[in-house]
Motif scaffolding. Structure first.
Motif, PDB file in Angstrom:
ATOM      1  N   GLN A  96      31.598  23.421 -25.137  1.00  0.00           N
ATOM      2  CA  GLN A  96      32.873  24.048 -25.102  1.00  0.00           C
ATOM      3  C   GLN A  96      33.002  25.274 -26.290  1.00  0.00           C
ATOM      4  N   ALA A  97      32.156  25.595 -27.033  1.00  0.00           N
ATOM      5  CA  ALA A  97      32.115  26.445 -28.047  1.00  0.00           C
ATOM      6  C   ALA A  97      32.362  27.939 -27.572  1.00  0.00           C
ATOM      7  N   PRO A  98      33.245  28.791 -28.190  1.00  0.00           N
ATOM      8  CA  PRO A  98      33.384  29.986 -27.578  1.00  0.00           C
ATOM      9  C   PRO A  98      32.372  31.035 -27.649  1.00  0.00           C
ATOM     10  N   GLU A  99      32.346  31.852 -26.652  1.00  0.00           N
ATOM     11  CA  GLU A  99      31.314  32.819 -26.612  1.00  0.00           C
ATOM     12  C   GLU A  99      31.132  33.676 -27.749  1.00  0.00           C
ATOM     13  N   ASP A 100      32.034  34.245 -28.643  1.00  0.00           N
ATOM     14  CA  ASP A 100      31.935  34.663 -30.009  1.00  0.00           C
ATOM     15  C   ASP A 100      31.707  34.035 -31.122  1.00  0.00           C
ATOM     16  N   SER A 101      31.097  32.814 -30.886  1.00  0.00           N
ATOM     17  CA  SER A 101      30.732  31.878 -32.022  1.00  0.00           C
ATOM     18  C   SER A 101      29.762  32.889 -32.860  1.00  0.00           C
ATOM     19  N   ASP A 102      29.925  32.536 -34.110  1.00  0.00           N
ATOM     20  CA  ASP A 102      29.133  33.045 -35.315  1.00  0.00           C
ATOM     21  C   ASP A 102      27.679  33.195 -35.045  1.00  0.00           C
ATOM     22  N   SER A 103      26.818  34.173 -35.090  1.00  0.00           N
ATOM     23  CA  SER A 103      25.428  34.144 -34.999  1.00  0.00           C
ATOM     24  C   SER A 103      24.536  33.367 -35.700  1.00  0.00           C
ATOM     25  N   HIS A 104      24.818  33.023 -37.110  1.00  0.00           N
ATOM     26  CA  HIS A 104      24.378  32.257 -37.837  1.00  0.00           C
ATOM     27  C   HIS A 104      24.353  30.769 -37.318  1.00  0.00           C
ATOM     28  N   MET A 105      25.680  30.243 -36.908  1.00  0.00           N
ATOM     29  CA  MET A 105      25.834  29.038 -36.393  1.00  0.00           C
ATOM     30  C   MET A 105      25.224  28.638 -35.097  1.00  0.00           C
ATOM     31  N   ARG A 106      25.277  29.913 -34.112  1.00  0.00           N
ATOM     32  CA  ARG A 106      24.373  29.816 -32.868  1.00  0.00           C
ATOM     33  C   ARG A 106      22.664  29.358 -33.302  1.00  0.00           C
ATOM     34  N   MET A 107      22.332  30.257 -34.133  1.00  0.00           N
ATOM     35  CA  MET A 107      20.784  29.862 -34.622  1.00  0.00           C
ATOM     36  C   MET A 107      20.537  28.729 -35.198  1.00  0.00           C
ATOM     37  N   VAL A 108      21.379  28.059 -36.102  1.00  0.00           N
ATOM     38  CA  VAL A 108      21.255  26.725 -36.439  1.00  0.00           C
ATOM     39  C   VAL A 108      21.455  25.591 -35.250  1.00  0.00           C
ATOM     40  N   LEU A 109      22.443  25.725 -34.835  1.00  0.00           N
ATOM     41  CA  LEU A 109      22.684  24.711 -33.516  1.00  0.00           C
ATOM     42  C   LEU A 109      21.599  24.570 -32.416  1.00  0.00           C
ATOM     43  N   GLN A 110      20.921  25.775 -32.247  1.00  0.00           N
ATOM     44  CA  GLN A 110      20.215  26.073 -31.077  1.00  0.00           C
ATOM     45  C   GLN A 110      18.714  25.756 -31.579  1.00  0.00           C
ATOM     46  N   HIS A 111      18.554  25.649 -33.099  1.00  0.00           N
ATOM     47  CA  HIS A 111      17.098  25.321 -33.635  1.00  0.00           C
ATOM     48  C   HIS A 111      16.574  23.933 -32.994  1.00  0.00           C
ATOM     49  N   PRO A 112      15.615  23.949 -32.648  1.00  0.00           N
ATOM     50  CA  PRO A 112      14.819  22.846 -31.729  1.00  0.00           C
ATOM     51  C   PRO A 112      14.918  21.515 -32.697  1.00  0.00           C
TER      52      PRO A 112
END
Length: 319
Positions: A96-112
């Motif tokens: 559900q996260a919006p497309e404009d999510s913070d880049s830092h958060m994207r990197m953390v949450l997509q970390h394996p």
């Protein structure tokens, strides 16, 4: 003031600050003044520009959604469980996260490694980015941890570092959690010397922002500077300044959002604390009534009230 009035004030206050603050998010203070010459005081008045036309007026952002997810984790786990929160956060982000999510958060949450060891993932991303400053998204969660009876500094740190490794974030979160705990359980503000002691011990770079919150002006934080508006110390400082310098939650809200910048984040944290201090009954009624998904927030608040009371009773029994 009743216990339930404080909890409901905290969660609903956070949500209305988030929803109204969206109306001036990313603007400079002069731009806010130009586009809202009479100030922004209702959701209906939010302009429909390229940023805001994607959202419904009166709806809160992902900031509140994450706080509600943290609330549900506290309720269902009957305590503070940073791994459970990380799982819930990841599930929300993936679906559900919006497309404009913070880049830092994207990197953390997509970390394996995020689901198995979120702290390692958070630290890895932080070191890779070599961030000049630390972002502010963990502060809303810190309020909730401060509400839980018997919560510790370790609990605050562990939850903060699920996504934000930097000790400027940790120190700011511990300060906000300490304030929330004092407002709820002791019906007073946290002692200023205690807060400066936390900053001195965890990260001295937080001290100037605490001092500005106590003795300075809201303008001192330069909230609308586009390169720094997401700084955790600014968000912490603006919320504490508002609580220390305003006695009316509604006026505190309008004052924060007229400064632009990360307006929804600053307003949400401000109103979460103001709601704790003054209660649900002191929140601006027209904003409460027009909040989309109000029932969702109040239902979560009611559940949290019951959980906090049960946890406090159990804690007294165990002692």
């Amino acid at each position: 003031m009743s216990f339930s009035n404080k909890i409901k004030g905290c969660l609903v206050g956070y949500a209305i600050g988030d929803a109204l603050g969206r109306g001036t998010e990313f603007m400079t203070a002069p731009e806010v003044s130009r586009r809202y010459p009479d100030g922004l005081r209702s959701y209906d008045a939010i302009i429909r520009d390229a940023v805001r036309s994607r959202f419904r007026r009166g709806d809160f952002t992902g900031d509140t959604t994450v706080v509600l997810s943290m609330t549900e984790s506290l309720i269902e786990r009957n305590g503070i469980d940073y791994l459970d929160f990380a799982r819930r956060y990841k599930e929300w982000f993936d679906t559900q996260a919006p497309e404009d999510s913070d880049s830092h958060m994207r990197m953390v949450l997509q970390h394996p490694d995020f689901l198995t060891d979120p702290h390692a993932a958070s630290k890895s991303v932080y070191e890779q980015q070599a961030l000049f400053e630390a972002p502010n998204e963990a502060l809303g969660r810190a309020v909730l941890i401060g509400l839980w009876p018997g919560s510790t500094e370790k609990d605050v740190r562990e939850n903060c570092q699920v996504t934000h490794w930097d000790y400027r974030c940790v120190a700011s979160c511990v300060i906000i959690a300490t304030m929330a705990n004092e407002l709820l359980w002791h019906r007073r503000e946290a002692d200023y010397d205690r807060l400066t002691g936390i900053a001195s011990r965890l990260d001295k770079r937080v001290l100037p922002y605490l001092e500005a919150a106590r003795e300075g002006e809201l303008d001192d934080f330069d909230l609308d500077d586009e390169d720094t508006y997401w700084y955790v110390r600014k968000n912490m400082g603006a919320a504490l300044w508002s609580m220390w310098h305003h006695t009316d939650p509604e006026e505190a809200l309008y004052d924060v959002i007229r400064h632009g910048g990360d307006a929804n984040g600053n307003a949400a944290l401000t109103m979460g604390l103001m709601g704790l201090k003054y209660g649900f009954s002191r929140l601006p009624a027209h904003l409460v009534e027009a909040l989309l998904e109000l029932d969702r927030v109040t239902t979560m608040a009611d559940r949290l009230i019951t959980s906090l009371q049960n946890a406090d009773t159990q804690r007294d029994t165990d002692e």
